[in-house]
Design a protein around this motif. Structure first.
Motif, PDB file in Angstrom:
ATOM      1  N   SER A  49       0.775  -1.265   0.061  1.00 45.99           N
ATOM      2  CA  SER A  49      -0.025  -0.061  -0.246  1.00 45.99           C
ATOM      3  C   SER A  49       0.807   1.279  -0.117  1.00 45.99           C
ATOM      4  O   SER A  49       1.777   1.435   0.872  1.00 45.99           O
ATOM      5  N   PRO A  50       0.601   2.193  -0.845  1.00 40.37           N
ATOM      6  CA  PRO A  50       1.229   3.516  -1.042  1.00 40.37           C
ATOM      7  C   PRO A  50       1.079   4.353   0.213  1.00 40.37           C
ATOM      8  O   PRO A  50      -0.467   4.569   0.327  1.00 40.37           O
ATOM      9  N   LEU A  51       1.797   4.768   1.206  1.00 37.47           N
ATOM     10  CA  LEU A  51       1.210   5.648   2.091  1.00 37.47           C
ATOM     11  C   LEU A  51       1.308   7.271   1.898  1.00 37.47           C
ATOM     12  O   LEU A  51       0.765   8.125   2.358  1.00 37.47           O
ATOM     13  N   ASN A  52       2.351   7.359   0.993  1.00 34.84           N
ATOM     14  CA  ASN A  52       2.737   8.973   0.660  1.00 34.84           C
ATOM     15  C   ASN A  52       3.399   8.867  -0.829  1.00 34.84           C
ATOM     16  O   ASN A  52       4.355   8.068  -1.275  1.00 34.84           O
ATOM     17  N   VAL A  53       2.499   9.456  -1.712  1.00 32.60           N
ATOM     18  CA  VAL A  53       2.700   9.125  -2.935  1.00 32.60           C
ATOM     19  C   VAL A  53       2.738  10.747  -3.812  1.00 32.60           C
ATOM     20  O   VAL A  53       1.994  11.627  -3.451  1.00 32.60           O
ATOM     21  N   SER A  54       3.497  11.126  -4.522  1.00 29.36           N
ATOM     22  CA  SER A  54       3.561  12.326  -5.141  1.00 29.36           C
ATOM     23  C   SER A  54       4.346  12.282  -6.589  1.00 29.36           C
ATOM     24  O   SER A  54       5.305  12.195  -6.869  1.00 29.36           O
ATOM     25  N   VAL A  55       3.241  12.310  -7.708  1.00 31.86           N
ATOM     26  CA  VAL A  55       3.801  12.036  -8.805  1.00 31.86           C
ATOM     27  C   VAL A  55       3.952  13.560  -9.552  1.00 31.86           C
ATOM     28  O   VAL A  55       2.948  14.396  -9.506  1.00 31.86           O
ATOM     29  N   ARG A  56       5.160  13.872 -10.138  1.00 30.12           N
ATOM     30  CA  ARG A  56       5.279  15.097 -10.484  1.00 30.12           C
ATOM     31  C   ARG A  56       5.829  15.061 -12.153  1.00 30.12           C
ATOM     32  O   ARG A  56       6.837  14.461 -12.260  1.00 30.12           O
ATOM     33  N   LEU A  57       5.024  15.636 -13.082  1.00 28.26           N
ATOM     34  CA  LEU A  57       5.455  15.603 -14.335  1.00 28.26           C
ATOM     35  C   LEU A  57       5.160  16.904 -15.161  1.00 28.26           C
ATOM     36  O   LEU A  57       4.313  17.772 -14.525  1.00 28.26           O
ATOM     37  N   GLN A  58       5.952  17.116 -16.300  1.00 28.73           N
ATOM     38  CA  GLN A  58       6.065  18.314 -16.893  1.00 28.73           C
ATOM     39  C   GLN A  58       5.606  18.162 -18.268  1.00 28.73           C
ATOM     40  O   GLN A  58       6.045  17.158 -18.827  1.00 28.73           O
ATOM     41  N   LEU A  59       4.704  19.244 -18.707  1.00 29.04           N
ATOM     42  CA  LEU A  59       4.582  19.383 -20.307  1.00 29.04           C
ATOM     43  C   LEU A  59       5.182  20.263 -21.016  1.00 29.04           C
ATOM     44  O   LEU A  59       5.083  21.306 -20.393  1.00 29.04           O
ATOM     45  N   SER A  60       5.897  20.116 -21.852  1.00 27.58           N
ATOM     46  CA  SER A  60       6.654  21.263 -22.579  1.00 27.58           C
ATOM     47  C   SER A  60       6.082  21.040 -24.322  1.00 27.58           C
ATOM     48  O   SER A  60       5.826  19.891 -24.830  1.00 27.58           O
ATOM     49  N   LEU A  61       6.234  22.219 -25.006  1.00 31.73           N
ATOM     50  CA  LEU A  61       6.060  22.201 -26.182  1.00 31.73           C
ATOM     51  C   LEU A  61       7.208  22.593 -27.223  1.00 31.73           C
ATOM     52  O   LEU A  61       7.913  23.588 -26.646  1.00 31.73           O
ATOM     53  N   PHE A  62       7.352  21.847 -28.095  1.00 28.60           N
ATOM     54  CA  PHE A  62       8.460  22.002 -29.128  1.00 28.60           C
ATOM     55  C   PHE A  62       8.335  23.164 -29.919  1.00 28.60           C
ATOM     56  O   PHE A  62       7.100  22.924 -30.764  1.00 28.60           O
ATOM     57  N   ILE A  63       8.847  24.267 -30.090  1.00 32.93           N
ATOM     58  CA  ILE A  63       8.521  25.269 -30.981  1.00 32.93           C
ATOM     59  C   ILE A  63       9.569  25.651 -31.998  1.00 32.93           C
ATOM     60  O   ILE A  63      10.841  25.461 -31.397  1.00 32.93           O
ATOM     61  N   LYS A  64       9.378  26.220 -33.081  1.00 27.90           N
ATOM     62  CA  LYS A  64      10.420  26.485 -33.897  1.00 27.90           C
ATOM     63  C   LYS A  64       9.839  27.338 -35.130  1.00 27.90           C
ATOM     64  O   LYS A  64       8.416  27.491 -35.305  1.00 27.90           O
ATOM     65  N   ARG A  65      10.465  28.140 -36.003  1.00 24.75           N
ATOM     66  CA  ARG A  65      10.263  28.739 -37.035  1.00 24.75           C
ATOM     67  C   ARG A  65       9.830  27.830 -38.139  1.00 24.75           C
ATOM     68  O   ARG A  65      10.805  26.741 -38.548  1.00 24.75           O
ATOM     69  N   VAL A  66       8.682  28.003 -38.701  1.00 23.05           N
ATOM     70  CA  VAL A  66       8.342  27.119 -39.912  1.00 23.05           C
ATOM     71  C   VAL A  66       8.015  27.881 -40.994  1.00 23.05           C
ATOM     72  O   VAL A  66       7.138  28.880 -41.088  1.00 23.05           O
ATOM     73  N   PRO A  67       8.888  27.579 -42.128  1.00 21.70           N
ATOM     74  CA  PRO A  67       8.605  28.515 -43.447  1.00 21.70           C
ATOM     75  C   PRO A  67       7.217  28.738 -43.755  1.00 21.70           C
ATOM     76  O   PRO A  67       6.503  27.524 -43.850  1.00 21.70           O
ATOM     77  N   LEU A  68       6.975  29.790 -44.061  1.00 18.53           N
ATOM     78  CA  LEU A  68       5.328  30.084 -44.731  1.00 18.53           C
ATOM     79  C   LEU A  68       4.371  30.070 -43.849  1.00 18.53           C
ATOM     80  O   LEU A  68       3.281  30.370 -43.883  1.00 18.53           O
ATOM     81  N   ILE A  69       4.496  29.881 -42.375  1.00 14.61           N
ATOM     82  CA  ILE A  69       3.679  30.140 -41.439  1.00 14.61           C
ATOM     83  C   ILE A  69       4.167  31.338 -40.717  1.00 14.61           C
ATOM     84  O   ILE A  69       5.043  31.218 -39.742  1.00 14.61           O
ATOM     85  N   ILE A  70       3.680  32.490 -41.032  1.00 15.91           N
ATOM     86  CA  ILE A  70       3.982  33.638 -40.539  1.00 15.91           C
ATOM     87  C   ILE A  70       4.018  33.807 -38.834  1.00 15.91           C
ATOM     88  O   ILE A  70       4.622  34.539 -38.173  1.00 15.91           O
ATOM     89  N   GLN A  71       2.972  33.150 -38.087  1.00 16.01           N
ATOM     90  CA  GLN A  71       2.847  33.043 -36.881  1.00 16.01           C
ATOM     91  C   GLN A  71       4.063  32.773 -36.342  1.00 16.01           C
ATOM     92  O   GLN A  71       4.254  33.087 -34.889  1.00 16.01           O
ATOM     93  N   THR A  72       4.848  31.701 -36.528  1.00 14.66           N
ATOM     94  CA  THR A  72       6.027  31.348 -35.944  1.00 14.66           C
ATOM     95  C   THR A  72       7.340  32.349 -36.140  1.00 14.66           C
ATOM     96  O   THR A  72       8.271  32.261 -35.513  1.00 14.66           O
ATOM     97  N   GLN A  73       7.324  33.322 -37.047  1.00 13.12           N
ATOM     98  CA  GLN A  73       8.365  34.471 -37.265  1.00 13.12           C
ATOM     99  C   GLN A  73       9.683  33.812 -37.124  1.00 13.12           C
ATOM    100  O   GLN A  73       9.802  32.856 -38.063  1.00 13.12           O
TER     101      GLN A  73
END
Length: 505
Positions: free
Chosen positions: A379-403
């Motif tokens: 039985s778990p008596l003390n549990v703490s699961v910690r995770l992070q979400l990240s987004l890979f971003i970059k300039r994409v040619p012809l999509i001006i929003q990525t500049q």
């Protein structure tokens, strides 16, 4: 006192000592068996087991805490500069879990759906759901990376659509909208022209599908036929393995559903669980032994190899395409969106990731996973699961929003799911599984020790009684001829001699 009184006392002590010693020996052999049988009987998933109601509706309070990374320099990021972030929060939610559609099967398994409900806790939070935070626009920046290899005409059309519906690279929205969803005109338009074109309704949010939902149909072993398999996942949504990854090993569904584990754990016992949110099984590493509120526990942490890339840890090659170690590409189970999973603040990750973003400060104490298991029951008596979400971003040619965005894995948020056993539950747990077995354990050793002492005293009294009788007899002899002075003494000597001969024989 008559001459026979000491011998009667010695005989009584001898019988009592023998009984205590026998009780202690019996307890030494029987107590571990009794405890084991009681554990087996109660941790099986059966309606009549004491753990069943705890398993069905977990009474331990769970809290879901979210920390959002606010981007401090969005315009500079769009122009190719390094992102600077600031952690906001925590925004804390009380999480309730309960199992429904519980169905027992003939092969000693049980299926269930576990639903989750979240309620915001203002008194535990550092901020409100109305707080505005600047974050990357996943629809625009994530969608752009997804379209990178599409024909130029498609990318131009996508960029035009983004502009028409005012989709920018970064957005300023409330915490509630970011987490639980906001109405997006682009999604509404796409769903209007072709329902089902995108896997979202008119609302988009990172956890829009979490509340009042389940994580799929789990089928686990009840342990009735084999207690070593209790809680182990037999299948998930009818699958023995998933198909998200590039190797059979990475696609395997191993371990439990992450709530309980089989009993009688040792430091070498593998501790694994399948996470539907992460789309994979995770194995934890034994750290050390300790106590939680007086209850013995084993502590587990995430190994550095958990999110390592295939170069640093070849068994993880199946999770690739990979970038730096410490982050895992989960796009294959997240609609091909360029999303990465890691520990918060890139803890245990390649230091190069920290050099690409300002404002991150990894710490084992704040960002490492915590799991403290009671080894006897699993039985778990003390549990703490910690995770992070990240987004890979970059300039994409012809999509001006990525500049001019330079390629970067940009943290969006990290969350902690924590549950700690407390109150009357921990008191009962301590009484039933620590206090009573400890008392019985002390009792068995006390019984052996007391029995041994009483037997030693018995021997001492017996020998003393024999010596006293002989001393009295010598005092009663006539020094002139060595014969007894009276008939009673002679009779006593004869009886003592006869009794000693019987003992010697």
């Amino acid at each position: 006192m008559t001459a026979g009184a000491p011998r009667c006392a010695a005989l009584a002590l001898g019988l009592l000592g023998t009984a205590c010693l026998a009780l202690g020996v019996v307890l030494l052999g029987a107590l571990p068996i009794i405890v084991r049988e009681e554990v087996i009987k109660n941790v099986r998933i059966q309606p009549d087991s004491s753990f069943f109601q705890l398993w069905k509706e977990i009474p331990v309070p769970f809290y879901f805490s979210v920390y959002i990374f606010e981007v401090l320099n969005p315009n500079e990021v769009l122009n190719g500069m390094k992102p600077a972030v600031r952690q906001r929060g925590p925004y804390v939610y009380r999480e309730f879990r309960d199992k429904k559609n519980i169905t027992f099967h003939k092969n000693y398994t049980v299926s269930f759906l576990e639903y989750r409900r979240f309620y915001f806790q203002p008194d535990m939070s550092n901020g409100t759901e109305e707080d505005y935070v600047v974050v990357p626009n996943i629809l625009a920046l994530g969608g752009a990376v997804m379209m990178e290899h599409y024909p130029p005409s498609v990318r131009v059309a996508i960029s035009t659509a983004f502009s028409f519906f005012k989709q920018k690279g970064f957005m300023n929205r409330t915490v509630g909208e970011i987490l639980w969803g906001y109405e997006d005109p682009l999604l509404k338009f796409l769903n209007t022209i072709k329902p089902g074109l995108v896997p979202f309704n008119d609302k988009f949010g990172l956890f829009v599908d979490f509340n009042n939902s389940h994580m799929g149909m789990f089928t686990v072993n009840t342990g009735v036929d084999d207690i070593s398999k209790v809680q182990m996942v037999d299948n998930w949504n009818g699958l023995k393995k998933v198909s998200y990854w590039r190797s059979d090993q990475c696609n395997q569904i191993n371990g439990t559903a992450g709530e309980l584990w089989p009993p009688f754990i040792t430091p070498s016992t593998p501790i694994e669980f399948y996470s539907a949110d992460a789309c994979r099984s995770m194995r934890l590493q034994y750290k050390d032994s300790g106590e939680f509120q007086g209850i013995p526990v084993y502590r587990y942490v995430t190994p550095k190899t958990l999110f390592a890339n295939g170069t640093d840890y070849p068994p993880n090659e199946g999770f690739c395409p990979c970038r730096e170690s410490g982050i895992q590409n989960v796009s294959s189970c997240r609609l091909n969106a360029p999303v990465f999973l890691s520990q918060p603040h890139f803890y245990n990750a390649d230091p190069a990731l920290l050099e690409t973003v300002d404002g991150l400060h990894p710490s084992e104490q704040k960002h490492g996973l915590i799991l403290e298991l009671h080894p006897l029951t699993g039985s778990p008596l003390n549990v703490s699961v910690r995770l992070q979400l990240s987004l890979f971003i970059k300039r994409v040619p012809l999509i001006i929003q990525t500049q001019k965005i330079n390629p970067v894995v940009l943290p969006m948020l990290w969350f902690e799911e924590r549950g700690v056993i407390e109150g009357h539950i921990v008191d009962q747990f301590y009484t039933d599984l620590v206090l009573i077995p400890s008392v019985l354990g002390y009792l068995q050793y006390c019984a052996v020790a007391l029995g041994s002492v009483l037997l030693i005293i018995t021997i001492f009294l017996w020998l003393k009684s024999k010596k006293d009788i002989q001393a009295k007899a010598l005092q009663a002899l006539d020094p002139r001829n060595g014969e007894p002075r009276d008939p009673a003494t002679a009779s006593l000597l004869r009886k003592n001699s006869s009794l000693n001969n019987n003992i010697d024989n």
